[in-house]
Design an enzyme around this catalytic site. Sequence first.
Site, PDB file in Angstrom:
ATOM      1  N   PRO A 101       0.830  -1.211   0.000  1.00 36.33           N
ATOM      2  CA  PRO A 101       0.000   0.000   0.000  1.00 36.33           C
ATOM      3  C   PRO A 101       0.867   1.265   0.000  1.00 36.33           C
ATOM      4  O   PRO A 101       1.900   1.315   0.673  1.00 36.33           O
ATOM      5  CB  PRO A 101      -0.799  -0.104   1.298  1.00 36.33           C
ATOM      6  N   VAL A 102       0.425   2.254  -0.771  1.00 37.03           N
ATOM      7  CA  VAL A 102       1.207   3.492  -0.926  1.00 37.03           C
ATOM      8  C   VAL A 102       0.917   4.449   0.235  1.00 37.03           C
ATOM      9  O   VAL A 102      -0.191   4.471   0.767  1.00 37.03           O
ATOM     10  CB  VAL A 102       0.823   4.155  -2.278  1.00 37.03           C
ATOM     11  N   GLY A 105       3.204   3.893   5.448  1.00 38.13           N
ATOM     12  CA  GLY A 105       4.211   3.491   6.432  1.00 38.13           C
ATOM     13  C   GLY A 105       4.812   2.126   6.185  1.00 38.13           C
ATOM     14  O   GLY A 105       5.521   1.593   7.040  1.00 38.13           O
ATOM     15  N   LEU A 106       4.547   1.521   5.017  1.00 39.88           N
ATOM     16  CA  LEU A 106       5.064   0.177   4.760  1.00 39.88           C
ATOM     17  C   LEU A 106       6.217   0.169   3.750  1.00 39.88           C
ATOM     18  O   LEU A 106       6.591  -0.895   3.236  1.00 39.88           O
ATOM     19  CB  LEU A 106       3.941  -0.768   4.309  1.00 39.88           C
ATOM     20  N   GLY A 107       6.771   1.312   3.478  1.00 40.00           N
ATOM     21  CA  GLY A 107       8.003   1.352   2.673  1.00 40.00           C
ATOM     22  C   GLY A 107       7.795   1.159   1.185  1.00 40.00           C
ATOM     23  O   GLY A 107       8.724   0.725   0.493  1.00 40.00           O
ATOM     24  N   SER A 108       6.613   1.500   0.669  1.00 42.60           N
ATOM     25  CA  SER A 108       6.371   1.225  -0.755  1.00 42.60           C
ATOM     26  C   SER A 108       7.328   2.013  -1.654  1.00 42.60           C
ATOM     27  O   SER A 108       7.850   1.466  -2.631  1.00 42.60           O
ATOM     28  CB  SER A 108       4.917   1.507  -1.129  1.00 42.60           C
ATOM     29  N   ALA A 110      10.381   3.146  -1.019  1.00 40.07           N
ATOM     30  CA  ALA A 110      11.748   2.598  -0.944  1.00 40.07           C
ATOM     31  C   ALA A 110      11.826   1.271  -1.694  1.00 40.07           C
ATOM     32  O   ALA A 110      12.812   0.982  -2.376  1.00 40.07           O
ATOM     33  CB  ALA A 110      12.165   2.419   0.517  1.00 40.07           C
ATOM     34  N   ALA A 111      10.767   0.449  -1.601  1.00 38.81           N
ATOM     35  CA  ALA A 111      10.794  -0.860  -2.265  1.00 38.81           C
ATOM     36  C   ALA A 111      10.832  -0.694  -3.782  1.00 38.81           C
ATOM     37  O   ALA A 111      11.606  -1.375  -4.474  1.00 38.81           O
ATOM     38  CB  ALA A 111       9.580  -1.685  -1.849  1.00 38.81           C
ATOM     39  N   ASP A 152      14.259   3.212   5.889  1.00 38.69           N
ATOM     40  CA  ASP A 152      13.433   2.497   4.906  1.00 38.69           C
ATOM     41  C   ASP A 152      14.315   1.845   3.832  1.00 38.69           C
ATOM     42  O   ASP A 152      14.211   0.647   3.568  1.00 38.69           O
ATOM     43  CB  ASP A 152      12.447   3.455   4.231  1.00 38.69           C
TER      44      ASP A 152
HETATM   45  O1  PMV Z   1       8.164   5.690   5.549  1.00 41.28           O
HETATM   46  P1  PMV Z   1       7.497   5.546   6.887  1.00 41.28           P
HETATM   47  O2  PMV Z   1       6.156   6.182   6.956  1.00 41.28           O
HETATM   48  O3  PMV Z   1       7.571   4.168   7.408  1.00 41.28           O
HETATM   49  O4  PMV Z   1       8.344   6.409   7.937  1.00 41.28           O
HETATM   50  C1  PMV Z   1       9.700   6.207   8.137  1.00 41.28           C
HETATM   51  C2  PMV Z   1      10.048   6.429   9.552  1.00 41.28           C
HETATM   52  C3  PMV Z   1      10.216   7.839  10.042  1.00 41.28           C
HETATM   53  O5  PMV Z   1      11.010   7.712  11.212  1.00 41.28           O
HETATM   54  C4  PMV Z   1       8.881   8.469  10.403  1.00 41.28           C
HETATM   55  C5  PMV Z   1      10.919   8.737   9.037  1.00 41.28           C
HETATM   56  C6  PMV Z   1      12.364   8.351   8.789  1.00 41.28           C
HETATM   57  O6  PMV Z   1      12.911   8.837   7.785  1.00 41.28           O
HETATM   58  O7  PMV Z   1      12.975   7.628   9.580  1.00 41.28           O
END
Ligand code: PMV
Length: 315
Positions: A101-102, A105-108, A110-111, A152
């Site tokens: 999911p975009v 918070g699940l790293g979409s 970066a993946a 991430d």
């Molecule tokens: O990408 P997210 O939503 O999982 O957030 C990453 C974690 C944070 O600590 C909120 C931001 C970061 O760059 O570490």
Amino acid sequence: MLANTSLAPGKVILFGEHAVVYGRPAIAAPLTQLLAEVSISPVAGDAPKEILIDAPDIGTHSRLQDLPNSHPLAITTILVLKHLGVDQYPAFKISIRSAIPVASGLGSGAAVSVALIRGIAAAFERPLTDEKVSSLAFEVEKIYHGNPSGIDNTVVTYEKPVYFIRGRSPEVLSPKVGLNLIIGDTGVSSPTAQAVAGVRARWEAEPGSYERRFDRIGDITRLARLAIERGETEHLGPLLDENHTLLQEMEVSSPELDRLVEAARRAGAWGAKLSGGGAGGNMIALVPIERQAQIAQALREAGAMRIFFSEIQPN
Ligand code: PMV
């Protein structure tokens, strides 16, 4: 040019989000059942150096040159070609699919970056080290997140649970026993950059209380690392709960997240907290395997739009 397909997983943050931006440690783990997939294939007949990007999940089907310069896929593609020193190439197509999911918070992001970087490098038979892949993905994250910690891109590249401190090499964690997680999606999308900027504004307004919270989150994360390495799962629950309370105080939780966290605890989770940037997105619950079904049901009843199960494997 070599046709190929590259995969990269999503991720969850177990402990330490936000505080990690301010130099405290965090713990994150890959979600290997939620994958981004990038396929690269030559396109016969098109002019050299023509790149077609097909990413139906985000409604993109376009030639690279027609995308705005600020488009993350354009930025990533150009960055990798430049890094590889490739400036002559036949026409090729980049196809991107992702089950992650975009903006939740699940790293979409970066993946997709990691799979795209690996895919382009493989296409030109110039495989990159994990360190290089992660650092290129970090360059992309910096454009999108303003001030990312780098957690991430690190966990998504290495595909191992990591203990992470900004600016240092990540340490791979070796859990003594498996950890069963349920991830509950509020269905509320929430860009990380906004949540990170909100914390920064409040930290600037009240540095003392925020530094104290970051310090306590750092202590919680260090204690959690010990519990994970010793197999003391029962100690992790209260640490997750306290981490969530601190995130609430930092105003990055939301009524939807709190409702799911509360429901998981009441149904028998060891502990639960929001995961990632917050203000929407996902929460995690650490659960005894025999209560997994009840907790998943409780999360659905409390409004979870999607549920994912994940086991962090013992080493
Ligand atoms: O990408 P997210 O939503 O999982 O957030 C990453 C974690 C944070 O600590 C909120 C931001 C970061 O760059 O570490």
